[in-house]
Every structure is written in structure tokens, then in C-alpha cells.
Motif scaffolding. Structure first.
Motif, mmCIF file in Angstrom:
data_model
loop_
_atom_site.group_PDB
_atom_site.id
_atom_site.type_symbol
_atom_site.label_atom_id
_atom_site.label_comp_id
_atom_site.label_asym_id
_atom_site.label_seq_id
_atom_site.Cartn_x
_atom_site.Cartn_y
_atom_site.Cartn_z
ATOM 1 N N VAL A 1 -30.890 -52.651 -70.474
ATOM 2 C CA VAL A 1 -32.344 -52.517 -70.291
ATOM 3 C C VAL A 1 -33.144 -53.529 -71.098
ATOM 4 C CG1 VAL A 1 -32.004 -50.038 -69.882
ATOM 5 C CG2 VAL A 1 -32.784 -50.819 -72.136
ATOM 6 N N TYR B 1 -33.701 -38.611 -67.738
ATOM 7 C CA TYR B 1 -33.995 -39.233 -69.022
ATOM 8 C C TYR B 1 -34.413 -38.164 -70.020
ATOM 9 C CZ TYR B 1 -33.656 -43.927 -67.113
ATOM 10 O OH TYR B 1 -33.192 -45.089 -66.546
ATOM 11 N N TYR C 1 -32.174 -51.371 -78.265
ATOM 12 C CA TYR C 1 -32.034 -51.172 -76.825
ATOM 13 C C TYR C 1 -30.583 -51.374 -76.409
ATOM 14 C CZ TYR C 1 -37.096 -51.866 -76.734
ATOM 15 O OH TYR C 1 -38.444 -51.748 -76.957
ATOM 16 N N THR C 2 -30.151 -50.626 -75.412
ATOM 17 C CA THR C 2 -28.867 -50.926 -74.817
ATOM 18 C C THR C 2 -29.005 -52.195 -73.981
ATOM 19 O OG1 THR C 2 -27.010 -49.947 -73.622
ATOM 20 C CG2 THR C 2 -29.191 -49.582 -72.702
ATOM 21 N N VAL D 1 -30.324 -45.257 -74.394
ATOM 22 C CA VAL D 1 -31.125 -46.300 -73.756
ATOM 23 C C VAL D 1 -31.890 -47.109 -74.803
ATOM 24 C CG1 VAL D 1 -33.028 -46.744 -72.164
ATOM 25 C CG2 VAL D 1 -31.360 -44.934 -71.652
ATOM 26 N N SER D 2 -32.571 -46.395 -75.686
ATOM 27 C CA SER D 2 -33.408 -47.077 -76.665
ATOM 28 C C SER D 2 -33.753 -46.116 -77.779
ATOM 29 C CB SER D 2 -34.694 -47.578 -75.991
ATOM 30 O OG SER D 2 -35.508 -48.286 -76.898
ATOM 31 N N ASP E 1 -30.792 -47.502 -62.620
ATOM 32 C CA ASP E 1 -31.563 -46.807 -63.659
ATOM 33 C C ASP E 1 -31.808 -45.350 -63.302
ATOM 34 O OD1 ASP E 1 -33.505 -49.795 -63.971
ATOM 35 O OD2 ASP E 1 -31.938 -49.103 -65.347
ATOM 36 N N TRP F 1 -34.290 -42.415 -76.638
ATOM 37 C CA TRP F 1 -34.273 -42.088 -75.207
ATOM 38 C C TRP F 1 -32.837 -42.252 -74.714
ATOM 39 C CZ3 TRP F 1 -37.896 -39.903 -72.237
ATOM 40 C CH2 TRP F 1 -39.228 -39.940 -72.665
ATOM 41 N N PHE G 1 -37.241 -52.714 -70.516
ATOM 42 C CA PHE G 1 -37.778 -51.488 -71.096
ATOM 43 C C PHE G 1 -38.379 -51.793 -72.469
ATOM 44 C CE2 PHE G 1 -34.804 -48.160 -68.898
ATOM 45 C CZ PHE G 1 -35.101 -48.722 -67.663
ATOM 46 N N MET H 1 -40.873 -48.710 -68.575
ATOM 47 C CA MET H 1 -39.735 -49.224 -67.802
ATOM 48 C C MET H 1 -40.249 -50.098 -66.672
ATOM 49 S SD MET H 1 -37.360 -45.802 -67.679
ATOM 50 C CE MET H 1 -38.425 -44.945 -66.531
ATOM 51 N N ARG I 1 -30.113 -41.245 -71.157
ATOM 52 C CA ARG I 1 -30.132 -40.935 -69.733
ATOM 53 C C ARG I 1 -28.741 -40.505 -69.280
ATOM 54 N NH1 ARG I 1 -31.194 -47.059 -67.279
ATOM 55 N NH2 ARG I 1 -29.141 -47.951 -67.793
ATOM 56 N N GLU J 1 -25.843 -41.693 -71.843
ATOM 57 C CA GLU J 1 -25.838 -42.952 -72.587
ATOM 58 C C GLU J 1 -27.168 -43.160 -73.287
ATOM 59 O OE1 GLU J 1 -25.770 -46.649 -70.475
ATOM 60 O OE2 GLU J 1 -27.025 -45.908 -68.833
#
Length: 125
Positions: A63, A93, A59-60, A48-49, A89, A36, A67, A82, A38, A46
Motif C-alpha cells: 500500500v 478493515y 506501511y506494508t 496495513v499501516s 484491497d 489498521w 494509502f 486509500m 485487513r 495482515e
């Protein structure tokens, strides 16, 4: 041909929750890591996961603890739950697929060759 479709984006108040879904109609995702990403207006995209084929996750930092990514291979769908959403946020996405059979790991920087069209998440009061 692998095609990804995201849904579940919405307008939500700060502190609220959303669950995004990523499906691949008519295609088996078992051998793909799914990420994922966004992109907010004026910002770079960037990671996210991500979830590996064996359900390893990454995960970043922004989050972590809020998340959760998961996959249901029987339903051929990947979720991004989320919670405790913040205005920062807010973004479009995207989910993306990376051919990676057998690997227990994933990163948001590996090559993702297939992308969905995106779903808008807006966090605002």
C-alpha cells in the motif's frame, strides 16, 4: 473502557478512493499507537499501516504510495486515506490500539490489545 469504532467502508471502483475513520468514543487515544489491519475472505489478517503517538508511520509494501494514515488527537480520530484502490484491497478493515506512550515508532507486529468490529471495503467494477 476503550472501544474502537471504524467507519467509511464502501463499494468503490478500481482506481477510486476511500477514507476510513477509527474513533474511540469517550476515550483519549493520545497514548496509543493505532494500527489498521485487513482480512480478505480465506486469507489471514495482515497489517496495513500504523501511526505512533508522535505520528511516526509505517506501511506494508503493498500500500505504500497509495494509502496514508494520519491522526487528529484533538478529535480523537485516526484516518486511513486509500487512493488508487485495487481489487486486491478488498477486505474487512479493522483498527486496533496499542498502549505505547512516548514511542515515536510503531509496527504492525507489536501487541494491539483493543480492536474494532471492522468495516467492509470492496473494490470492484
Amino acid at each position: 473502557q476503550l472501544r474502537l469504532v471504524e467507519f467509511g467502508g464502501d463499494l468503490v471502483q478500481p482506481g477510486g478512493s476511500l477514507r476510513l475513520s477509527c474513533k474511540a468514543p469517550g476515550f483519549n487515544l493520545d497514548s496509543y499507537a493505532i494500527g489498521w489491519f485487513r482480512q480478505a475472505p480465506g486469507e489471514e489478517r495482515e497489517g496495513v499501516s500504523c501511526v505512533s503517538v508522535t505520528r511516526g508511520t509505517n506501511y506494508t509494501e503493498a500500500v505504500k504510495g497509495r494509502f496514508t494514515i494520519s491522526r487528529d488527537n484533538r478529535k480523537n480520530i485516526v484516518y486511513l486515506q486509500m487512493n488508487n484502490l485495487k481489487p486486491e484491497d478488498t477486505a474487512v478493515y479493522y483498527c486496533a490500539a496499542s498502549w505505547n506512550p512516548g514511542s515515536p515508532f510503531c509496527t504492525m507486529t507489536q501487541t494491539y490489545s483493543k480492536w474494532g468490529q471492522g468495516t467492509q471495503v470492496t473494490v470492484s467494477s
